[in-house]
Motif scaffolding. Sequence first.
Motif, PDB file in Angstrom:
ATOM      1  N   GLU A  77     -14.821  -4.705   6.703  1.00  0.00           N
ATOM      2  CA  GLU A  77     -13.890  -4.051   5.780  1.00  0.00           C
ATOM      3  C   GLU A  77     -12.616  -4.870   5.622  1.00  0.00           C
ATOM      4  O   GLU A  77     -12.085  -5.009   4.516  1.00  0.00           O
ATOM      5  CB  GLU A  77     -13.551  -2.650   6.286  1.00  0.00           C
ATOM      6  N   LEU A  78     -12.129  -5.427   6.712  1.00  0.00           N
ATOM      7  CA  LEU A  78     -10.903  -6.231   6.645  1.00  0.00           C
ATOM      8  C   LEU A  78     -11.113  -7.469   5.787  1.00  0.00           C
ATOM      9  O   LEU A  78     -10.259  -7.807   4.948  1.00  0.00           O
ATOM     10  CB  LEU A  78     -10.479  -6.622   8.064  1.00  0.00           C
TER      11      LEU A  78
ATOM     12  N   THR B 220     -10.008  -9.152  -1.712  1.00  0.00           N
ATOM     13  CA  THR B 220      -9.423  -8.484  -2.878  1.00  0.00           C
ATOM     14  C   THR B 220      -7.982  -8.933  -3.086  1.00  0.00           C
ATOM     15  O   THR B 220      -7.552  -9.193  -4.210  1.00  0.00           O
ATOM     16  CB  THR B 220      -9.477  -6.961  -2.695  1.00  0.00           C
ATOM     17  N   GLN B 221      -7.236  -9.020  -1.990  1.00  0.00           N
ATOM     18  CA  GLN B 221      -5.841  -9.468  -2.079  1.00  0.00           C
ATOM     19  C   GLN B 221      -5.763 -10.899  -2.603  1.00  0.00           C
ATOM     20  O   GLN B 221      -4.938 -11.209  -3.460  1.00  0.00           O
ATOM     21  CB  GLN B 221      -5.190  -9.383  -0.701  1.00  0.00           C
TER      22      GLN B 221
ATOM     23  N   ILE C 109      -4.069  -1.232   5.936  1.00  0.00           N
ATOM     24  CA  ILE C 109      -5.185  -0.298   5.765  1.00  0.00           C
ATOM     25  C   ILE C 109      -4.975   0.933   6.633  1.00  0.00           C
ATOM     26  O   ILE C 109      -5.200   2.078   6.196  1.00  0.00           O
ATOM     27  CB  ILE C 109      -6.516  -0.991   6.129  1.00  0.00           C
TER      28      ILE C 109
ATOM     29  N   VAL D  79       0.858  -1.190   0.000  1.00  0.00           N
ATOM     30  CA  VAL D  79       0.000   0.000   0.000  1.00  0.00           C
ATOM     31  C   VAL D  79       0.892   1.237   0.000  1.00  0.00           C
ATOM     32  O   VAL D  79       2.108   1.154   0.222  1.00  0.00           O
ATOM     33  CB  VAL D  79      -0.933   0.036   1.245  1.00  0.00           C
TER      34      VAL D  79
ATOM     35  N   ALA E 180      -2.772  -7.082   7.266  1.00  0.00           N
ATOM     36  CA  ALA E 180      -3.702  -6.382   6.374  1.00  0.00           C
ATOM     37  C   ALA E 180      -4.347  -5.193   7.083  1.00  0.00           C
ATOM     38  O   ALA E 180      -4.516  -4.116   6.492  1.00  0.00           O
ATOM     39  CB  ALA E 180      -4.775  -7.349   5.885  1.00  0.00           C
TER      40      ALA E 180
ATOM     41  N   PHE F 281     -11.130  -6.488   2.150  1.00  0.00           N
ATOM     42  CA  PHE F 281      -9.781  -6.167   1.685  1.00  0.00           C
ATOM     43  C   PHE F 281      -8.980  -7.444   1.449  1.00  0.00           C
ATOM     44  O   PHE F 281      -8.298  -7.584   0.425  1.00  0.00           O
ATOM     45  CB  PHE F 281      -9.095  -5.285   2.726  1.00  0.00           C
TER      46      PHE F 281
END
Length: 323
Positions: free
Chosen positions: A307-308, A314-315, A292, A253, A288, A311
Amino acid sequence: MSSRPTPTRLLSVGSILADVRLDVPCLPQRGGDVLGSEATISAGGGFNILTAAARNGLRAAFAGQHGKGPYGERIRAELAAEGIEALMPVSADGDSGFCIVLVEPDGERTFVTSPGVEARPGREPLSGLRLGAADALFASGYDLCYPQLGPAIADWVGGLPASVTVMIDPGPLVADIPPGIMAAVLARADIVTLNRREAGLLTGADDKTEAAKRAHDRLSPDTLVILRDGPAGCFLLGGDIGQSGLQVPAPAVRMVDATGAGDAHTGVFLASLAAGYPAAEAARRANAAAAIAVTRKGPATAPGTEELNAFLATQDHDKTTTR
């Protein structure tokens, strides 16, 4: 760690104080000055860990001192907003302290702390706290450095039941913790988490793996060491992982503000253990969450479970499509 009950509550004696945050173009030279942004004030310190845990399903409570002035009032309001109980009464001995947080353009942060009532034992002793058999306890090296509070925490932690999971974060002031106090808390620790700089200060080793091994040599065989290494993720040694160790990578990120990243990692790691994840997967989730957190300005920027999970999905999708 496997024989200990899965944590059902996180109890923190890590002090909470107010963060006074400013973005600065660079740190001033000695005797110099720089123009920073307008200051923002929010609860920080141990608040960040409790918040990260609470947002990810682990009941959390604050067992430190909080003052009667404006900083204490803000801290209590922000704890209440996150559903975190303050176990100690308001201190009549003064206000909570504050920390000046200077954040540079690359996201690195520098601290100057002015302690308040959180740096001292309260009129109600720690021994009066009621701990459940499946509680997890967090203590910070900041608090172990304080001349009055450090010995009180060390004495109390040493007498806790074996069923309580004790997590210690020596923090940036690791080199300033009195050796006797450090030895006492490490002797009882079930999990020790620290970043690479702190591991170097504690062990004298520059190499990450060697630093983790030297740190673990000071602990009981069943203790888990988590060596956090920023964008590289974290290295685990001991506990359920074993003595060979395990590197757990982190998502890539763009860092905006590193404030509270380690706290997000710690809180989410504990919450993940409480949710039944093994240490390796808990570390993946913690990495993760920290990733973020560094993309956002401010201290308590850990994501919630939903949300975690999104995410991480997505990873995982990105890894699948690039193979």
